[in-house]
Design a protein around this motif. Structure first.
Motif, mmCIF file in Angstrom:
data_model
loop_
_atom_site.group_PDB
_atom_site.id
_atom_site.type_symbol
_atom_site.label_atom_id
_atom_site.label_comp_id
_atom_site.label_asym_id
_atom_site.label_seq_id
_atom_site.Cartn_x
_atom_site.Cartn_y
_atom_site.Cartn_z
ATOM 1 N N ASN A 18 0.809 -1.223 0.000
ATOM 2 C CA ASN A 18 0.000 0.000 0.000
ATOM 3 C C ASN A 18 0.840 1.270 0.000
ATOM 4 O O ASN A 18 0.307 2.361 0.189
ATOM 5 C CB ASN A 18 -0.936 0.004 1.219
ATOM 6 C CG ASN A 18 -1.948 -1.120 1.168
ATOM 7 O OD1 ASN A 18 -2.454 -1.450 0.096
ATOM 8 N ND2 ASN A 18 -2.248 -1.710 2.315
ATOM 9 N N HIS A 34 3.034 4.465 -1.277
ATOM 10 C CA HIS A 34 2.784 5.424 -2.352
ATOM 11 C C HIS A 34 3.657 5.129 -3.565
ATOM 12 O O HIS A 34 3.200 5.227 -4.711
ATOM 13 C CB HIS A 34 3.045 6.845 -1.834
ATOM 14 C CG HIS A 34 2.751 7.911 -2.845
ATOM 15 N ND1 HIS A 34 1.526 8.047 -3.442
ATOM 16 C CD2 HIS A 34 3.542 8.896 -3.370
ATOM 17 C CE1 HIS A 34 1.552 9.066 -4.284
ATOM 18 N NE2 HIS A 34 2.761 9.599 -4.266
ATOM 19 N N TRP A 69 2.476 2.205 -5.624
ATOM 20 C CA TRP A 69 1.290 2.624 -6.392
ATOM 21 C C TRP A 69 1.701 3.458 -7.594
ATOM 22 O O TRP A 69 1.189 3.263 -8.708
ATOM 23 C CB TRP A 69 0.364 3.403 -5.461
ATOM 24 C CG TRP A 69 -0.889 3.904 -6.129
ATOM 25 C CD1 TRP A 69 -2.020 3.201 -6.400
ATOM 26 C CD2 TRP A 69 -1.123 5.236 -6.599
ATOM 27 N NE1 TRP A 69 -2.954 4.005 -7.005
ATOM 28 C CE2 TRP A 69 -2.427 5.270 -7.141
ATOM 29 C CE3 TRP A 69 -0.367 6.409 -6.604
ATOM 30 C CZ2 TRP A 69 -2.989 6.411 -7.688
ATOM 31 C CZ3 TRP A 69 -0.918 7.558 -7.149
ATOM 32 C CH2 TRP A 69 -2.208 7.558 -7.685
ATOM 33 N N GLN A 115 -10.134 10.629 -10.161
ATOM 34 C CA GLN A 115 -11.269 10.772 -9.259
ATOM 35 C C GLN A 115 -12.607 10.570 -9.952
ATOM 36 O O GLN A 115 -13.626 11.075 -9.517
ATOM 37 C CB GLN A 115 -11.241 12.170 -8.619
ATOM 38 C CG GLN A 115 -9.953 12.477 -7.884
ATOM 39 C CD GLN A 115 -9.920 13.895 -7.379
ATOM 40 O OE1 GLN A 115 -10.885 14.397 -6.831
ATOM 41 N NE2 GLN A 115 -8.796 14.570 -7.558
ATOM 42 N N TYR A 153 0.799 12.477 -3.569
ATOM 43 C CA TYR A 153 0.174 11.710 -2.499
ATOM 44 C C TYR A 153 -1.249 12.196 -2.243
ATOM 45 O O TYR A 153 -2.164 11.418 -1.981
ATOM 46 C CB TYR A 153 1.005 11.834 -1.222
ATOM 47 C CG TYR A 153 0.476 11.024 -0.064
ATOM 48 C CD1 TYR A 153 0.691 9.650 0.006
ATOM 49 C CD2 TYR A 153 -0.239 11.634 0.959
ATOM 50 C CE1 TYR A 153 0.198 8.902 1.061
ATOM 51 C CE2 TYR A 153 -0.728 10.903 2.036
ATOM 52 C CZ TYR A 153 -0.497 9.524 2.075
ATOM 53 O OH TYR A 153 -0.992 8.791 3.121
ATOM 54 N N VAL A 154 -1.451 13.512 -2.356
ATOM 55 C CA VAL A 154 -2.783 14.101 -2.150
ATOM 56 C C VAL A 154 -3.736 13.624 -3.233
ATOM 57 O O VAL A 154 -4.912 13.311 -2.967
ATOM 58 C CB VAL A 154 -2.701 15.636 -2.128
ATOM 59 C CG1 VAL A 154 -4.092 16.251 -2.044
ATOM 60 C CG2 VAL A 154 -1.843 16.108 -0.959
ATOM 61 N N ARG A 172 -3.640 10.830 -4.810
ATOM 62 C CA ARG A 172 -3.994 9.448 -4.534
ATOM 63 C C ARG A 172 -5.061 9.354 -3.459
ATOM 64 O O ARG A 172 -6.012 8.570 -3.570
ATOM 65 C CB ARG A 172 -2.750 8.673 -4.130
ATOM 66 C CG ARG A 172 -3.033 7.191 -3.879
ATOM 67 C CD ARG A 172 -1.890 6.481 -3.216
ATOM 68 N NE ARG A 172 -2.221 5.104 -2.935
ATOM 69 C CZ ARG A 172 -1.475 4.297 -2.211
ATOM 70 N NH1 ARG A 172 -0.332 4.721 -1.697
ATOM 71 N NH2 ARG A 172 -1.846 3.036 -2.001
ATOM 72 N N LYS A 173 -4.909 10.139 -2.412
ATOM 73 C CA LYS A 173 -5.888 10.111 -1.337
ATOM 74 C C LYS A 173 -7.271 10.549 -1.835
ATOM 75 O O LYS A 173 -8.290 9.978 -1.440
ATOM 76 C CB LYS A 173 -5.431 11.021 -0.196
ATOM 77 C CG LYS A 173 -4.289 10.454 0.639
ATOM 78 C CD LYS A 173 -4.717 9.182 1.359
ATOM 79 C CE LYS A 173 -3.616 8.641 2.258
ATOM 80 N NZ LYS A 173 -4.016 7.387 2.929
ATOM 81 N N ARG A 174 -7.301 11.566 -2.682
ATOM 82 C CA ARG A 174 -8.579 12.016 -3.230
ATOM 83 C C ARG A 174 -9.232 10.969 -4.113
ATOM 84 O O ARG A 174 -10.452 10.847 -4.192
ATOM 85 C CB ARG A 174 -8.362 13.298 -4.031
ATOM 86 C CG ARG A 174 -8.054 14.519 -3.162
ATOM 87 C CD ARG A 174 -7.763 15.720 -4.027
ATOM 88 N NE ARG A 174 -7.521 16.911 -3.218
ATOM 89 C CZ ARG A 174 -7.113 18.071 -3.721
ATOM 90 N NH1 ARG A 174 -6.906 18.195 -5.024
ATOM 91 N NH2 ARG A 174 -6.913 19.101 -2.920
#
Length: 409
Positions: free
Chosen positions: A319, A321, A324, A365, A403-404, A406-408
């Motif tokens: 998992n 970053h 990914w 997204q 990274y942001v 990916r989180k979104r």
């Protein structure tokens, strides 16, 4: 008129449940807007302090939409209730909400009054308990009924016709960032070359119209795609709907899963027509499959050594970053393609065995509805160049994502 009470379900309204089972009347699109938005406009025009919308069931999507659309000091209340009853019974059931000065819409109604003064001057004494669908005003213990005309949505056919009556009515606020030649265009609308557009027409936000499409006297919902050489006339295309190329859509309602004839009630399920003329099914299909296998072979052999070197780290940090960003989770998929267990690029929404998806090239997204539309588009337009474009751009989207991002996603 301090308060506004909306009771859309004075009748059973089985047509809505039958043809649009995932929507309530308040969520039904009318001329490109949610029906509930017109109720809010009416409340603001009447300077009401509160609006109460009733329904036989509680629709969470409608509740969220009302919350997002809330205006100023107007108090919005949506709840389960109402149903088949008279206005008098409604007043007894919701006495505290109605108060001594309340406007009541009994039935799925949209008033034609153009000013508040016109509405106020239209009321006459009501001689019954308010049985019929109509517009009522309760003030200081007296029930009045309006004699102005209104749009009534009580069947599939009336719903279809009211959409175009509202579209041609100068009174209602129609959606759109700009309006030219009675063509209302939203934001981020893409219109390719050689398209023919004729008003009245609504192109909602984020719609995409491919080359040689002909659209006239129609309502196109948000995030919809009208493909090449498609003819759309006097039709309603719902939000997030893909309309295939070379189709002729006239006097129809098109939803993500159906084509509906509002005059006969006939329904054509998408599975009956979606894949009729697809490149996947024609004689060039084997060329596309060979091309996909060739690309998979290149990535499988080219990435073998890096994958083996990074495998110990990947097994303990799946998992992370960087794993990914490097798309290490995709590497086994290349071999699955070579052994005919997966497709390199998802060819249609029903397939769940794939490595890449076309929607990835436009963003990380995308909603499931957006991805489904891209899948349909790919199904009709897949080519050797498009396969390569999807693979490279999808890898690039991940490789350069933060990274942001990916989180979104």
């Amino acid at each position: 008129m301090k308060n506004l009470l909306i009771n859309p379900y004075s009748q059973a309204q089985e047509w809505c449940k039958e043809y649009f089972p995932d929507r309530s009347l308040g969520m039904m699109p009318v001329a490109g807007r949610c029906a509930a938005e017109y109720f809010i406009d009416l409340a603001l025009r009447c300077e009401a302090e509160s609006l109460l919308l009733l329904g036989p069931t509680y629709n969470e999507h409608l509740a969220e939409h009302l919350y997002e659309y809330q205006h100023g000091a107007l108090q919005l209340d949506y709840r389960k209730g109402g149903g088949h009853t008279t206005v008098k019974n409604l007043l007894e059931m919701y006495k505290s909400e109605c108060g001594n000065d309340c406007l009541i819409l009994h039935g799925m109604i949209m008033p034609k009054a153009h000013t508040l003064k016109e509405l106020q001057n239209s009321f006459v004494p009501c001689n019954d308990d308010g049985v019929d669908d109509g517009i009522y005003h309760y003030k200081n213990g007296v029930l009045l009924k309006s004699n102005i005309e209104f749009y009534l949505l009580d069947s599939l056919q009336s719903y279809f016709e009211v959409n175009f009556q509202v579209l041609n009515d100068d009174f209602y606020n129609l959606p759109g960032y700009s309006s030219t030649g009675n063509i209302h265009t939203g934001t981020n609308v893409v219109i390719k070359n050689n398209c023919e557009l004729a008003g009245p027409l609504i192109l909602s936000d984020n719609t995409f119209v491919e080359s040689y499409a002909h659209i006239a006297n129609a309502i196109i919902g948000e995030r919809s795609l009208v493909d090449k050489k498609c003819v759309v006339e006097h039709a309603i295309i719902f939000d997030r709907t893909y309309t295939a190329g070379n189709l002729e859509i006239k006097n129809k309602i098109v939803t993500p899963g159906r084509i509906i004839d509002p005059y006969t009630g006939g329904v054509l399920e998408r599975n009956s027509f979606s894949y009729a003329f697809s490149p996947i099914q024609n004689r060039s299909a084997w060329i596309l499959r060979l091309w996909e296998h060739f690309i998979a072979l290149v990535f499988a052999l080219g990435g073998l050594l890096p994958y083996l070197l990074l495998l110990p780290y990947y097994l303990t940090h799946k998992n992370s970053h960087w794993c990914w960003k490097l798309s290490m989770d995709r590497y086994p998929g290349y071999w699955a393609v070579l052994f005919f267990r997966k497709e390199l690029v998802k060819s249609h929404p029903a397939n769940e065995h794939y490595v890449f998806q076309m929607g990835e090239i436009y963003g990380l997204q995308n909603t499931p509805e957006q991805r489904r539309i891209y899948d349909y588009y790919y199904h009709y337009h897949c080519s050797c160049f498009l396969v390569l474009q999807v693979v490279l751009r999808a890898l690039g989207k991940r490789g350069f994502a933060s990274y942001v991002d990916r989180k979104r996603a």
